[in-house]
Design a protein around this motif. Structure first.
Motif, short mmCIF file in Angstrom:
data_model
loop_
_atom_site.label_atom_id
_atom_site.label_comp_id
_atom_site.label_asym_id
_atom_site.label_seq_id
_atom_site.Cartn_x
_atom_site.Cartn_y
_atom_site.Cartn_z
N THR A 67 1.12 -1.09 -0.01
CA THR A 67 -0.20 -0.08 0.05
C THR A 67 0.82 1.14 0.02
O THR A 67 1.90 1.06 0.03
CB THR A 67 -0.98 -0.05 1.15
N GLY A 68 0.30 2.23 0.16
CA GLY A 68 0.81 3.49 0.11
C GLY A 68 1.45 3.95 1.60
O GLY A 68 0.52 3.55 2.57
N ARG A 69 2.53 4.67 1.88
CA ARG A 69 2.53 5.03 3.05
C ARG A 69 1.82 6.24 3.83
O ARG A 69 1.40 6.06 4.79
CB ARG A 69 4.01 5.75 3.38
N ASP A 70 1.36 7.00 2.66
CA ASP A 70 -0.04 7.88 3.12
C ASP A 70 -1.15 7.09 3.56
O ASP A 70 -1.76 7.49 4.56
CB ASP A 70 -0.17 8.81 1.87
N LEU A 71 -1.46 6.05 2.85
CA LEU A 71 -2.51 5.37 3.32
C LEU A 71 -2.26 4.46 4.52
O LEU A 71 -3.45 4.27 5.47
CB LEU A 71 -3.19 4.17 2.19
N LEU A 73 -0.40 5.64 7.21
CA LEU A 73 -0.70 6.54 8.08
C LEU A 73 -2.20 7.10 8.37
O LEU A 73 -2.52 7.20 9.63
CB LEU A 73 0.41 7.60 8.08
N ASP A 74 -2.55 7.19 7.27
CA ASP A 74 -3.98 7.59 7.33
C ASP A 74 -4.85 6.68 8.02
O ASP A 74 -5.97 7.42 8.65
CB ASP A 74 -4.63 8.00 5.87
N ALA A 75 -4.86 5.42 7.87
CA ALA A 75 -5.59 4.50 8.57
C ALA A 75 -5.40 4.48 9.96
O ALA A 75 -6.40 4.04 10.99
CB ALA A 75 -5.16 2.99 7.88
N ARG A 76 -4.30 4.70 10.66
CA ARG A 76 -4.04 4.85 12.04
C ARG A 76 -4.16 3.74 12.84
O ARG A 76 -4.93 3.61 13.82
CB ARG A 76 -4.72 5.96 12.76
N MET A 77 -3.78 2.53 12.09
CA MET A 77 -3.94 1.10 12.75
C MET A 77 -2.60 0.78 13.58
O MET A 77 -1.48 0.79 12.79
CB MET A 77 -3.83 -0.03 11.70
N PRO A 118 -7.85 12.43 6.20
CA PRO A 118 -7.99 12.80 7.52
C PRO A 118 -7.18 12.26 8.70
O PRO A 118 -6.63 13.20 9.66
CB PRO A 118 -9.43 12.79 7.70
N GLY A 119 -6.83 11.31 8.64
CA GLY A 119 -6.14 10.56 9.55
C GLY A 119 -4.79 10.85 9.61
O GLY A 119 -3.79 11.28 10.64
N LEU A 120 -4.02 11.00 8.39
CA LEU A 120 -2.72 11.64 7.94
C LEU A 120 -2.53 12.98 8.49
O LEU A 120 -1.77 13.42 9.37
CB LEU A 120 -2.50 11.20 6.75
N VAL A 121 -3.60 13.83 8.09
CA VAL A 121 -3.65 15.08 8.38
C VAL A 121 -3.74 15.64 9.79
O VAL A 121 -2.78 16.63 10.58
CB VAL A 121 -4.41 15.87 7.42
N ASP A 122 -4.58 14.87 10.68
CA ASP A 122 -4.88 15.05 11.81
C ASP A 122 -3.58 14.78 12.50
O ASP A 122 -3.39 15.42 13.65
CB ASP A 122 -6.05 14.15 12.40
N GLY A 123 -2.85 13.56 12.39
CA GLY A 123 -1.66 13.15 13.06
C GLY A 123 -0.86 14.29 12.77
O GLY A 123 0.00 14.53 13.78
N PHE A 124 -0.60 14.63 11.70
CA PHE A 124 0.47 15.84 11.51
C PHE A 124 0.08 17.14 12.36
O PHE A 124 1.17 17.72 13.02
CB PHE A 124 0.60 16.23 9.95
N LEU A 125 -1.02 17.50 12.42
CA LEU A 125 -1.48 18.66 13.04
C LEU A 125 -1.16 18.28 14.57
O LEU A 125 -0.92 19.51 15.31
CB LEU A 125 -2.79 19.00 12.87
N ASP A 126 -1.34 17.28 14.89
CA ASP A 126 -1.48 16.96 16.37
C ASP A 126 0.16 17.29 17.03
O ASP A 126 0.47 17.52 18.03
CB ASP A 126 -1.96 15.45 16.76
#
Length: 280
Positions: A67-71, A73-77, A118-126
């Motif tokens: 998969t992609g690294r973006d996907l 991190l976005d999954a936040r599993m 949203p999961g990827l961006v939320d993690g970055f903003l956090d």
């Protein structure tokens, strides 16, 4: 059997399938197939939506996946882990907004941000201590600002042409540099190391070529300085004792410059051969 998740469609799917085929695995022939068993290699392939692969692997339902690294991190599993970069599907994620409106990530506090990740961006903003209001969209987020549903966007940026057409410009730090990756479940399954070794062999074969040439024996040191190889060139005697045959691995991207330099010092009969697979 090793259970492998493979993208069923999208930008990742074709190259992932090609890599697995070059690594010696037998995948699906019909694009409608969702499950294929390769008994000779003791693997099962499950063809899934790229966005879902990290969820299946992270939960332990499947052993590994592409998969992609973006996907990922976005999954936040929490259970899904990156094992290896696969060298394709590179992309860069950035923030963008109307020119001059924002200059840094800190300006996004309390702002509406449209994104498909949203999961990827939320993690970055956090990580940056920013609390923004995320607006999840399924693609084409460039229109979100013009249509009034967001103040900024976070998305993949390639040339920036699409952003400029929408009146947007990038700002702030890079959110993520992504590419295709092999991911694994919390517990490593039997067969993972074999898969990884084979995929690494494919990546080596794509990056290097084999160069063969004849050379006066007294010029070997000069030739090796030009093309030292991965470990060391193979040098074999020829019928004419004044000449030797040399075989060496060279990076594909610079092979023409290497050929020119070897010819300039006296090498002849220079041949380049593709490498189909390798083990280093």
């Amino acid at each position: 059997m090793l259970r492998i998740a493979v993208p069923n469609k999208g930008s990742l799917a074709e190259t992932a399938a090609e890599m697995l085929a070059e690594a010696g695995y037998t995948g699906r022939r019909d694009p409608k197939d969702l499950h294929v068993i390769d008994p000779a290699n003791e693997v099962e392939f499950f063809y899934l939506r790229p966005k879902d692969i990290a969820t299946y692997v992270g939960s332990g339902a499947l052993d590994v996946g592409i998969t992609g690294r973006d996907l990922l991190l976005d999954a936040r599993m929490p259970g899904a882990r990156e094992i290896e970069k696969l060298g394709f599907a590179a992309s860069t994620f950035r923030f963008a907004a109307p020119a001059g409106r924002f200059t840094d990530v800190g300006d996004l506090d309390g702002v509406r941000i449209a994104t498909s990740y949203p999961g990827l961006v939320d993690g970055f903003l956090d990580e940056h201590g920013v609390a923004a209001d995320l607006v999840p969209l399924d693609g084409a987020v460039e229109s979100a600002v013009e249509l009034g549903v967001a103040d900024a966007i976070a998305d993949v940026v390639e040339t920036g042409t699409t952003l400029r057409q929408a009146g947007l410009e990038v700002f702030g730090p890079v959110i993520l540099k992504s590419e295709a990756v092999l991911i694994g479940a919390p517990t490593e399954a039997e067969g993972t190391e074999t898969l990884l070794r084979r995929l690494r062999g494919v990546m080596v074969a794509r990056r290097f070529v084999m160069v063969d040439y004849d050379l006066p024996a007294d010029l070997v040191d000069a030739a090796v300085a030009i093309a030292p190889g991965v470990e060391s060139p193979t040098i074999s005697p020829l019928r004419d004792p004044a000449w030797v045959a040399v075989r060496v691995m060279v990076a594909r991207t610079g092979v023409n410059q290497v050929m020119d330099a070897l010819y300039a010092i006296g090498a002849r009969a220079i041949l380049v051969t593709a490498i189909h697979n390798a083990r280093l």
